[in-house]
Design a protein around this motif. Structure first.
Motif, short mmCIF file in Angstrom:
data_model
loop_
_atom_site.label_atom_id
_atom_site.label_comp_id
_atom_site.label_asym_id
_atom_site.label_seq_id
_atom_site.Cartn_x
_atom_site.Cartn_y
_atom_site.Cartn_z
N GLY A 1 12.73 -22.46 134.20
CA GLY A 1 13.46 -21.24 134.51
C GLY A 1 14.94 -21.42 134.22
O GLY A 1 15.53 -22.45 134.57
N THR A 2 15.54 -20.45 133.54
CA THR A 2 16.96 -20.53 133.20
C THR A 2 17.62 -19.19 133.52
O THR A 2 16.94 -18.16 133.65
N ASN A 3 18.95 -19.20 133.67
CA ASN A 3 19.67 -17.95 133.84
C ASN A 3 21.10 -18.07 133.31
O ASN A 3 21.60 -19.19 133.10
N ARG A 4 21.72 -16.93 133.08
CA ARG A 4 23.09 -16.86 132.58
C ARG A 4 23.90 -15.87 133.42
O ARG A 4 23.34 -14.94 134.03
N ASN A 5 25.22 -16.07 133.42
CA ASN A 5 26.09 -15.08 134.06
C ASN A 5 26.45 -14.01 133.04
O ASN A 5 26.08 -14.08 131.86
N ALA A 6 27.21 -13.00 133.49
CA ALA A 6 27.53 -11.87 132.62
C ALA A 6 28.33 -12.30 131.40
O ALA A 6 28.15 -11.77 130.29
N GLN A 7 29.24 -13.27 131.56
CA GLN A 7 30.07 -13.72 130.46
C GLN A 7 29.26 -14.46 129.39
O GLN A 7 29.57 -14.41 128.20
N GLN A 8 28.22 -15.14 129.81
CA GLN A 8 27.41 -15.90 128.86
C GLN A 8 26.49 -14.99 128.04
O GLN A 8 26.04 -15.38 126.97
N GLY A 9 26.21 -13.81 128.54
CA GLY A 9 25.51 -12.81 127.76
C GLY A 9 24.00 -12.93 127.72
O GLY A 9 23.40 -13.77 128.38
N LYS A 10 23.39 -12.07 126.94
CA LYS A 10 21.94 -11.98 126.83
C LYS A 10 21.39 -13.09 125.92
O LYS A 10 22.11 -13.67 125.13
N TYR A 11 20.09 -13.32 126.03
CA TYR A 11 19.40 -14.29 125.19
C TYR A 11 19.03 -13.63 123.86
O TYR A 11 18.48 -12.53 123.84
N SER A 12 19.32 -14.33 122.77
CA SER A 12 18.92 -13.80 121.47
C SER A 12 17.51 -14.26 121.15
O SER A 12 17.00 -15.25 121.71
N ARG A 13 16.84 -13.57 120.25
CA ARG A 13 15.50 -13.94 119.83
C ARG A 13 15.50 -15.33 119.20
O ARG A 13 14.59 -16.14 119.42
N ASP A 14 16.56 -15.65 118.45
CA ASP A 14 16.66 -16.97 117.83
C ASP A 14 16.73 -18.07 118.89
O ASP A 14 16.08 -19.10 118.77
N GLU A 15 17.52 -17.84 119.93
CA GLU A 15 17.63 -18.83 121.01
C GLU A 15 16.28 -19.05 121.69
O GLU A 15 15.88 -20.20 121.97
N LEU A 16 15.58 -17.98 121.99
CA LEU A 16 14.30 -18.09 122.67
C LEU A 16 13.28 -18.83 121.81
O LEU A 16 12.50 -19.65 122.31
N GLU A 17 13.30 -18.60 120.50
CA GLU A 17 12.37 -19.30 119.61
C GLU A 17 12.71 -20.78 119.52
O GLU A 17 11.80 -21.64 119.46
N ARG A 18 13.99 -21.10 119.52
CA ARG A 18 14.39 -22.52 119.51
C ARG A 18 13.94 -23.21 120.81
O ARG A 18 13.47 -24.35 120.79
N MET A 19 14.08 -22.51 121.94
CA MET A 19 13.64 -23.07 123.22
C MET A 19 12.11 -23.21 123.24
O MET A 19 11.57 -24.18 123.79
N ASP A 20 11.40 -22.25 122.63
CA ASP A 20 9.94 -22.34 122.52
C ASP A 20 9.51 -23.61 121.79
O ASP A 20 8.57 -24.30 122.20
N THR A 21 10.22 -23.94 120.71
CA THR A 21 9.85 -25.08 119.88
C THR A 21 9.91 -26.39 120.66
O THR A 21 9.14 -27.33 120.38
N LEU A 22 10.79 -26.47 121.65
CA LEU A 22 10.93 -27.70 122.43
C LEU A 22 9.87 -27.86 123.51
O LEU A 22 9.67 -28.97 124.03
N LEU A 23 9.17 -26.78 123.86
CA LEU A 23 8.24 -26.83 124.99
C LEU A 23 7.12 -27.87 124.82
O LEU A 23 6.81 -28.59 125.78
N PRO A 24 6.46 -27.99 123.66
CA PRO A 24 5.41 -29.02 123.54
C PRO A 24 5.94 -30.43 123.74
O PRO A 24 5.22 -31.30 124.27
N TYR A 25 7.16 -30.68 123.34
CA TYR A 25 7.75 -32.01 123.50
C TYR A 25 8.11 -32.27 124.97
O TYR A 25 8.00 -33.40 125.46
N ILE A 26 8.54 -31.22 125.67
CA ILE A 26 8.80 -31.34 127.10
C ILE A 26 7.49 -31.63 127.84
O ILE A 26 7.45 -32.48 128.74
N GLU A 27 6.42 -30.93 127.44
CA GLU A 27 5.11 -31.19 128.05
C GLU A 27 4.70 -32.64 127.87
O GLU A 27 4.29 -33.31 128.84
N LYS A 28 4.81 -33.15 126.66
CA LYS A 28 4.41 -34.53 126.39
C LYS A 28 5.25 -35.52 127.18
O LYS A 28 4.74 -36.50 127.73
N ALA A 29 6.56 -35.25 127.29
CA ALA A 29 7.45 -36.16 128.01
C ALA A 29 7.13 -36.19 129.51
O ALA A 29 7.14 -37.26 130.14
N ILE A 30 6.85 -35.03 130.09
CA ILE A 30 6.52 -34.98 131.52
C ILE A 30 5.22 -35.73 131.79
O ILE A 30 5.12 -36.52 132.74
#
Length: 382
Positions: free
Chosen positions: A139-168
């Motif tokens: 779970g993540t969050n941002r303040n108003a100054q940091q702004g909304k999440y872009s589709r590119d950012e979300l896809e980059r974060m998606d790509t890391l999820l399998p590696y996070i799973e393996k590490a845990i």
């Protein structure tokens, strides 16, 4: 697995070199927070049945205990992002700005009266994987100054999820194998009361025969996937959260958490947690958690006068020790003796000094070795 983009590749390197320690995970989360411009982020493995946590690391702005209590009691069922990931496929981040049209996030009571007052203007979360009842949530969050999440950012974060799973999963495996040595088995067998040693993630790495008998004879306790569980929902949450709270407290991250470090198993017994540490190179190294049971069933009748004579305890200190051996918590002792919890705790610490013990579990073990001694009970002491 898809490789991360070049700007995220160093995070993959960190995941592959975590050295299987919670401190390394905390460092990774701090870097992750800064890299993706986040206000705060949490990584947890939580039970979908009881909401108990098996693993939890965080970075950024912490949530106050007051707000966390409000969230668990009132808002957890109304968290739109959490609801979205609970009913969606794993391995994908969902952000408030992307689900607003279908969920009406920004006009909800949860957003206006819980998230926004804390400075959480945007949120994004994902379920990295599920395994039985356990779900790995980021779970993540941002303040108003940091702004909304872009589709590119979300896809980059998606790509890391399998590696996070393996590490845990690797972290859990290493924690289990590295701590199942002969020393741990010898340690628990020095106790006369039921004791088991757990990793900070809740896996059992040793237990004595008394604890095995307790689990076999108790109607609520059982072992599943090498972890201690209870059919009682509240007890299950305590068994999962207790080792995490102990670990955080040892590392200076927790608060006064007596409530989460002991609970009444039944009318006659109490289960409690105690950190297991060692001094190495001038530093305290966290090894795991001892979970132990206290009851007159395992500690022979101990006289107030016997304790006073053997260890030069005051009547009040001896009374605290005796009530602990009967399975009472510090709060229960304070209520019966009509004292503050702090006063009872001070009397307990003085008892440690006089008996040569350094923890409640070692004090209970000492009392379990005392010979049977019977005399008329004295009244309440001041």
């Amino acid at each position: 697995m898809k490789l991360p983009k070049s700007e995220d590749a160093f995070l993959l390197g960190m995941l592959l070199d975590l050295n299987q320690s919670t401190q390394a995970w905390e460092h990774f989360m701090q870097v992750y927070l800064q890299h993706f411009n986040l206000r705060s982020c949490h990584l947890m493995v939580v039970s979908s049945r009881t909401q108990a946590m098996r693993f939890h690391v965080e970075a950024g702005e912490p949530t106050s205990p007051e707000f966390m209590k409000i969230y668990l009691e009132k808002y957890i069922q109304h968290d739109q992002v959490l609801n979205k990931i609970n009913r969606s496929p794993t391995g994908h981040f969902y952000a408030t700005n992307e689900i607003h049209e279908e969920e009406n996030v920004y006009d909800s009571d949860y957003f206006l009266n819980f998230a926004q007052p804390q400075g959480m203007a945007e949120g994004a979360a994902a379920c990295a994987f599920t395994e039985g009842e356990w779900r790995c949530i980021i779970g993540t969050n941002r303040n108003a100054q940091q702004g909304k999440y872009s589709r590119d950012e979300l896809e980059r974060m998606d790509t890391l999820l399998p590696y996070i799973e393996k590490a845990i999963k690797t972290t859990f495996q290493v924690a289990e194998h590295s701590k199942s040595d002969m020393r741990s088995r010898a340690l628990v067998n020095t106790f006369r009361i039921p004791v088991a040693a757990l990793t900070e993630y809740g896996e059992i790495w040793a237990m004595n025969d008394q604890m095995k008998n307790l689990i076999e004879n108790d109607k609520t306790l059982y072992i599943q996937n090498n972890s201690l569980h209870s059919s009682n929902k509240d007890h299950e949450r305590m068994l999962s959260n207790g080792p995490i709270q102990i670990h955080k407290r040892v590392n200076g991250l927790g608060m006064d958490s007596d409530d989460s470090e002991c609970f009444r198993l039944n009318d006659k017994a109490q289960l409690a947690f105690q950190e297991l540490t060692e001094e190495k190179d001038g530093q305290t190294v966290f090894l795991g958690v001892l979970v132990y049971a206290v009851s007159e069933q395992w500690i022979t009748s101990t006289s107030i006068q016997q304790l006073m004579d053997l260890f030069s305890l005051s009547p009040a200190e001896a009374q605290v020790c005796k009530r602990l051996s009967q399975g009472c918590s510090l709060k229960e002792i304070a209520k019966v003796e009509q004292k503050s919890v702090n006063t009872v705790r001070e009397q307990l610490y003085r008892s440690f000094e006089k008996t040569g013990c350094n923890s409640q579990v070692s004090l209970m073990n000492l009392m379990a070795t005392l010979p049977y001694y019977q005399e008329p009970e004295i009244g309440l002491l001041s």
